[in-house]
Design a protein around this motif. Sequence first.
Motif, short mmCIF file in Angstrom:
data_model
loop_
_atom_site.label_atom_id
_atom_site.label_comp_id
_atom_site.label_asym_id
_atom_site.label_seq_id
_atom_site.Cartn_x
_atom_site.Cartn_y
_atom_site.Cartn_z
N SER A 1 0.83 -1.21 0.00
CA SER A 1 0.00 0.00 0.00
C SER A 1 0.86 1.26 0.00
N ASP A 2 2.17 1.09 0.28
CA ASP A 2 3.11 2.21 0.25
C ASP A 2 3.58 2.43 -1.19
N LYS A 3 3.42 3.65 -1.69
CA LYS A 3 3.73 3.96 -3.10
C LYS A 3 5.17 3.63 -3.46
N SER A 4 6.12 3.98 -2.60
CA SER A 4 7.54 3.75 -2.91
C SER A 4 7.86 2.27 -3.01
N LYS A 5 7.28 1.46 -2.10
CA LYS A 5 7.54 0.02 -2.14
C LYS A 5 6.98 -0.59 -3.42
N LEU A 6 5.81 -0.13 -3.83
CA LEU A 6 5.20 -0.63 -5.07
C LEU A 6 6.05 -0.23 -6.27
N GLU A 7 6.59 0.99 -6.26
CA GLU A 7 7.46 1.45 -7.35
C GLU A 7 8.75 0.63 -7.40
N ILE A 8 9.27 0.26 -6.23
CA ILE A 8 10.48 -0.57 -6.18
C ILE A 8 10.21 -1.94 -6.80
N ILE A 9 9.07 -2.54 -6.47
CA ILE A 9 8.70 -3.83 -7.05
C ILE A 9 8.62 -3.71 -8.58
N SER A 10 7.98 -2.65 -9.07
CA SER A 10 7.85 -2.43 -10.52
C SER A 10 9.22 -2.26 -11.17
N LEU A 11 10.12 -1.55 -10.48
CA LEU A 11 11.46 -1.32 -11.01
C LEU A 11 12.25 -2.62 -11.09
N LEU A 12 12.14 -3.45 -10.07
CA LEU A 12 12.87 -4.72 -10.05
C LEU A 12 12.32 -5.73 -11.04
N LYS A 13 11.11 -5.49 -11.52
CA LYS A 13 10.54 -6.38 -12.54
C LYS A 13 11.40 -6.35 -13.81
N VAL A 14 12.03 -5.21 -14.06
CA VAL A 14 12.90 -5.06 -15.24
C VAL A 14 14.18 -5.87 -15.08
N GLY A 15 14.67 -5.93 -13.82
CA GLY A 15 15.90 -6.67 -13.54
C GLY A 15 16.46 -6.28 -12.20
N PRO A 16 17.48 -7.02 -11.70
CA PRO A 16 18.08 -6.73 -10.41
C PRO A 16 18.70 -5.34 -10.38
N LYS A 17 18.65 -4.69 -9.23
CA LYS A 17 19.23 -3.34 -9.06
C LYS A 17 19.94 -3.29 -7.71
N TYR A 18 20.98 -2.46 -7.63
CA TYR A 18 21.58 -2.20 -6.33
C TYR A 18 21.01 -0.90 -5.78
N SER A 19 21.26 -0.64 -4.51
CA SER A 19 20.56 0.41 -3.78
C SER A 19 20.62 1.78 -4.45
N LEU A 20 21.82 2.21 -4.88
CA LEU A 20 21.94 3.54 -5.46
C LEU A 20 21.17 3.68 -6.77
N GLU A 21 21.10 2.59 -7.54
CA GLU A 21 20.32 2.62 -8.78
C GLU A 21 18.84 2.85 -8.46
N ILE A 22 18.35 2.17 -7.43
CA ILE A 22 16.96 2.35 -7.02
C ILE A 22 16.73 3.76 -6.51
#
Length: 343
Positions: free
Chosen positions: A268-289
């Motif tokens: 329900s948290d917007k940022s967490k949902l955006e992180i999930i969507s971003l990782l769908k493209v591929g693995p990321k490290y913290s600074l990329e996120i």
Amino acid sequence: MGIKILDKLNPIYEMFGLIYMSHNYEEIIDAAIQELNNDGVNGELIIKKNFKVIDKYIKTFDKYKIINENEVFFFDEDDASIFMLIAFVLINNEDLIYSLDNITDDQFKSIILDVYNEMFEDEKTIDSISTLNNIMEFLKGLDLKENTKWKLMIILNDPKKYYKSLIKIIEDNRNAYNEAYKVIEKPLSKLLSNYIKYVNSDKCEILNNIIKDNDNEISVIPTLAFGASLVEFKNTYFMGVLYELISQECINCMGNKGELVLKLKALSDKSKLEIISLLKVGPKYSLEIAEALKLTPATVSYHMSSLVECSMVVVEKKQGRIYYHLNKIGLKNFIDELNSVLL
């Protein structure tokens, strides 16, 4: 790769925790109750039921502690990540307690920066804190309150002076720690026994997610001062002896859909949902996120802890960086459970 489970508390970690907790005890308990209430459970009841040992531990330490209030200005810091940054410089380098005079200011600044880079997955160099002007520029880029930046500026400008005071506080309070430990030694023994069984079992889901793609040996150290927390530093996890107990208590209070409720709350948290969507493209490290979503590294770290705990993300350490992957099996199980409830 394997897990090494220690069956003893780390005295330096505990003393930092006890000073921090005793300095802010009522505020911390009130905040914990409020957070639990926000999750839909009776926070006051859960704290009252589970915090008796911690309460006795902290109050006994408070009775015997020796503190100069002018020297502990970071123990009232409400940003826990900044407090842990200050503490881990000594926790991860205990030899400094006896050898601080044998290193230069620049060498010590490098140690502090190493801890910062590890905690916030950053890549700052010694040049960023080599002069007062550089320190001010470094702090300007951090998402912190002005008062916190001012405190950090004082430390980074003359770190050995501050840490000598901090080391004195640790040394002055070894007796207070020993007295606090004595009053909880018996109940702690039982807690540690249950804790070790839990970490050794395959039920410790958060550790299972963490070690899945980690080629390094992981150390797990119990903590009572931060009894309901999980803190990681360089493949060492300080896990509260009440961590799982309180998590299960919360889930039980929510009924048979407790775990599902916690996962829905995370998404329900917007940022967490955006992180999930971003990782769908591929693995990321913290600074990329952080850069992609315009978040600070500290904020990303906070969100990732929750997503890992909910089995939506897994962690991989590679070439000195922490990469985050979608936990496709965990997400599929979540979707299947949601589907069975709603359809």
